[in-house]
Enzyme design. Structure first.
Site, PDB file in Angstrom:
ATOM      1  N   CYS A   1       0.863  -1.183   0.000  1.00 56.82           N
ATOM      2  CA  CYS A   1       0.000   0.000   0.000  1.00 56.82           C
ATOM      3  C   CYS A   1       0.899   1.232   0.000  1.00 56.82           C
ATOM      4  O   CYS A   1       2.101   1.123  -0.263  1.00 56.82           O
ATOM      5  CB  CYS A   1      -0.975  -0.010   1.181  1.00 56.82           C
ATOM      6  SG  CYS A   1      -0.190  -0.140   2.797  1.00 56.82           S
ATOM      7  N   THR A   2       0.364   2.388   0.296  1.00 57.85           N
ATOM      8  CA  THR A   2       1.128   3.633   0.167  1.00 57.85           C
ATOM      9  C   THR A   2       2.306   3.701   1.134  1.00 57.85           C
ATOM     10  O   THR A   2       3.454   3.884   0.728  1.00 57.85           O
ATOM     11  CB  THR A   2       0.214   4.852   0.411  1.00 57.85           C
ATOM     12  OG1 THR A   2      -0.920   4.756  -0.443  1.00 57.85           O
ATOM     13  CG2 THR A   2       0.960   6.155   0.122  1.00 57.85           C
TER      14      THR A   2
END
Length: 343
Positions: A199-200
């Protein structure tokens, strides 16, 4: 005692210009047991406001999730304060790949039920039984592993502008939507496949990895520090970059360029483009991808209806907005039917 912003975003922007000082965009998270989130919230706001820290911070009984902008000259003071808080000592700080002095224009520290809206009942599984954390080099190897399935734990509007090659990118509006969808898609491979998530900045994978282990997945991996840390390691270690496009970020920048490929299209004309914007009509504020040509033609709006609205006097616009609530449920971030070339 001041526990709220006294300056508007415009006033803060002017002060930043006048200061002429570089700022650092930083993010971090930490799961921990916090007995009184409200007390911590007030302490953080008072201290960080004095340091001229700006950003969006969520505090809950389960921990903290923060995206910040810190004056470069006060970074050491900021870090010293973090280290003075037991559960935040030496916490990993994700430094933005592309800096922008105006990534945040207000300091917002909010108490929330959870630091990420995951919709999970944490009482039914061990949230500390997480997956195996891997760095950039090992993650690259897993991407090439035929027995691994790489899954993007972000939402559709994030993966649309950038993702790892070969990754599964769920067509979902929220993180909670992706959890059951991914389990259903991979239910026949809980024993024989490696589930590799990213994810980020890593926070969504922290909870998701424990959840999937609880659901019976035997080999669960997660990218340590997410795309932000991956990019830093790739550049420092001169590794092959397997991320294509931009990394969507939740601040004024809306994206960091990780590779030169443009993998998305303008939602209005279909031209290659990966620049997100919000509709200029404050009653709409739809997040969508818009190229420079369409931005000029449409005055930054998503539709002709919104163009007509912003042409009205401000007083008339306020009347139209009165009583209306903007939300992801209504506007769906890029799924509006007015966008001809939306994915």
């Amino acid at each position: 005692m001041q526990l709220y912003n006294t300056l508007s975003a415009k006033e803060r922007e002017e002060l930043i210009d006048q200061a002429g000082e570089d700022r650092l965009t930083i993010s971090f998270y930490q799961y921990a047991h916090i007995g009184n989130p409200g007390l911590l919230r007030d302490h953080l706001f008072i201290t960080w406001n004095e340091l001229e820290v700006l950003g969006r911070i969520y505090v809950a009984h389960e921990g903290i999730n923060a995206q910040l902008s810190v004056p470069a000259s006060r970074f050491q003071a900021f870090k010293k304060h973090l280290d003075s808080i037991t559960f935040l000592k030496d916490v990993r700080l994700n430094i933005a790949i592309e800096q922008d002095n105006k990534s945040f224009l207000k300091l917002k520290v909010k108490v929330r039920k959870k630091i990420v809206a995951d919709g999970l009942d944490d009482g039914v599984f061990d949230v500390t039984n997480k997956g195996i954390h891997v760095g950039a080099a090992q993650f690259n190897a897993l991407i090439e592993d035929p027995d691994a399935v790489v899954v993007d734990m972000r939402n559709h509007y994030e993966s649309e502008i950038g993702h790892f090659q070969g990754a599964v990118t769920p067509d979902v509006d929220t993180f909670r939507d992706s959890l059951d969808l991914i389990e259903e898609q991979l239910r026949d491979h809980k024993e024989d496949k490696k589930l590799v998530m990213y994810c980020t900045g890593g926070i969504r994978c922290e909870k998701a990895s424990a959840y999937y282990k609880h659901k019976g997945f035997k080999q669960v991996y997660q990218l340590e520090g997410g795309i932000i840390e991956y990019t830093r390691q790739v550049r420092e270690q001169e590794l092959e970059n397997k991320f294509k496009g931009k990394n969507f970020v939740f601040d004024q920048r809306r994206g960091e360029r990780i590779s030169e490929e443009v993998i998305a299209s303008c939602h209005q004309c279909g031209a290659p483009c990966d620049t997100h914007t919000n509709c200029e009509n404050e009653a709409c504020h739809l997040l969508f991808i818009q190229c420079e040509s369409c931005a000029e033609k449409m005055n930054g709006c998503c539709s002709e209806d919104c163009m007509e609205v912003i042409a009205l006097p401000e007083a008339e616009q306020k009347k139209l907005r009165k009583g209306k609530v903007k939300s992801n449920q209504i506007f769906k971030k890029g799924r509006s039917e007015v966008l001809k070339y939306k994915q």
